[in-house]
Design a protein around this motif. Structure first.
Motif, mmCIF file in Angstrom:
data_model
loop_
_atom_site.group_PDB
_atom_site.id
_atom_site.type_symbol
_atom_site.label_atom_id
_atom_site.label_comp_id
_atom_site.label_asym_id
_atom_site.label_seq_id
_atom_site.Cartn_x
_atom_site.Cartn_y
_atom_site.Cartn_z
ATOM 1 N N GLN A 136 6.019 5.576 0.858
ATOM 2 C CA GLN A 136 6.432 4.234 0.479
ATOM 3 C C GLN A 136 7.693 3.869 1.247
ATOM 4 O O GLN A 136 8.538 4.733 1.512
ATOM 5 N N GLU A 137 7.837 2.612 1.615
ATOM 6 C CA GLU A 137 9.019 2.165 2.363
ATOM 7 C C GLU A 137 10.272 2.092 1.482
ATOM 8 O O GLU A 137 11.341 2.459 1.915
ATOM 9 N N ALA A 187 6.597 7.979 -4.024
ATOM 10 C CA ALA A 187 6.706 6.548 -4.282
ATOM 11 C C ALA A 187 7.434 6.383 -5.611
ATOM 12 O O ALA A 187 7.102 7.061 -6.584
ATOM 13 N N VAL A 195 9.773 0.295 -5.762
ATOM 14 C CA VAL A 195 9.163 -0.958 -6.200
ATOM 15 C C VAL A 195 9.586 -1.248 -7.638
ATOM 16 O O VAL A 195 9.506 -0.370 -8.502
ATOM 17 N N MET A 225 -2.642 -2.082 -6.440
ATOM 18 C CA MET A 225 -2.153 -1.470 -5.206
ATOM 19 C C MET A 225 -3.200 -0.537 -4.636
ATOM 20 O O MET A 225 -4.051 -0.019 -5.361
ATOM 21 N N SER A 238 10.932 10.889 1.172
ATOM 22 C CA SER A 238 9.898 10.066 1.804
ATOM 23 C C SER A 238 8.488 10.484 1.357
ATOM 24 O O SER A 238 7.523 9.783 1.652
ATOM 25 N N ASP A 244 0.832 -1.203 0.000
ATOM 26 C CA ASP A 244 0.000 0.000 0.000
ATOM 27 C C ASP A 244 0.868 1.254 0.000
ATOM 28 O O ASP A 244 1.959 1.264 0.579
ATOM 29 N N LEU A 245 0.362 2.316 -0.620
ATOM 30 C CA LEU A 245 0.960 3.641 -0.510
ATOM 31 C C LEU A 245 0.183 4.372 0.570
ATOM 32 O O LEU A 245 -1.036 4.233 0.668
ATOM 33 N N THR A 246 0.879 5.163 1.402
ATOM 34 C CA THR A 246 0.255 5.827 2.538
ATOM 35 C C THR A 246 0.293 7.340 2.360
ATOM 36 O O THR A 246 1.342 7.904 2.039
ATOM 37 N N SER A 296 7.786 8.284 -10.636
ATOM 38 C CA SER A 296 7.379 8.496 -9.249
ATOM 39 C C SER A 296 5.993 9.114 -9.155
ATOM 40 O O SER A 296 5.515 9.766 -10.082
#
Length: 146
Positions: free
Chosen positions: A52-53, A141, A56, A66, A138, A42-44, A128
């Motif tokens: 995103q952590e 994504a 991808v 997603m 941060s 998931d995107l937050t 992105s």
């Protein structure tokens, strides 16, 4: 006249009524089938939270799904025309409403909620989705299509 004969022959070959319709399965198969769909993290969207952590990696020609989840802490959007032009969007689902757009530039959340997007990665490159007006790593994504 030849086209009329072709259509008539096709109609006769298919049969009529329910019997003819039973010959075909119009459900998604192949690439668009659930077995071939990859679910991405998931995107937050939240005030001060990373979108995103980690970047991808996507495979060109593969089918993905997603979720974009907003916590409602701020009015936020994800913008990325280059990313949206590099994919073919099957649908965006918002509150169980399926939208099949011709093109997208951004998705904006005024309150808490989620949108689910399913798509096929097409154009190789690095793209992105970012929160407009932000510049931090941060706050975006990153998707690498190979």
């Amino acid at each position: 006249m030849k086209m009329k004969a072709i259509f008539l022959a096709a109609a006769l070959a298919l049969g009529s009524g329910a019997a003819g319709a039973q010959q075909f399965d119009y459900g998604f198969a192949g690439l668009m089938g659930k077995a071939n769909r990859v679910t991405l993290p998931d995107l937050t969207l939240g005030s001060g939270k990373p979108v995103q952590e980690a970047p991808v990696d996507l495979k060109s020609g593969a089918y993905y799904k997603m979720k974009i989840v907003a916590d409602g802490s701020a009015e936020l959007a994800l913008s990325g025309g280059d990313f949206f032009r590099a994919i073919w969007i099957n649908e965006i689902v918002i509150n169980n409403i399926e939208v099949r757009p011709m093109g997208v530039h951004s998705l904006e959340f005024d309150a808490a909620g989620e949108a689910e997007i399913s798509f096929i990665a097409v154009v190789p490159g690095s793209f992105s989705l970012s929160i407009p007006g932000s510049s931090g790593d941060s706050q975006k994504a990153v998707f690498n299509i190979r």
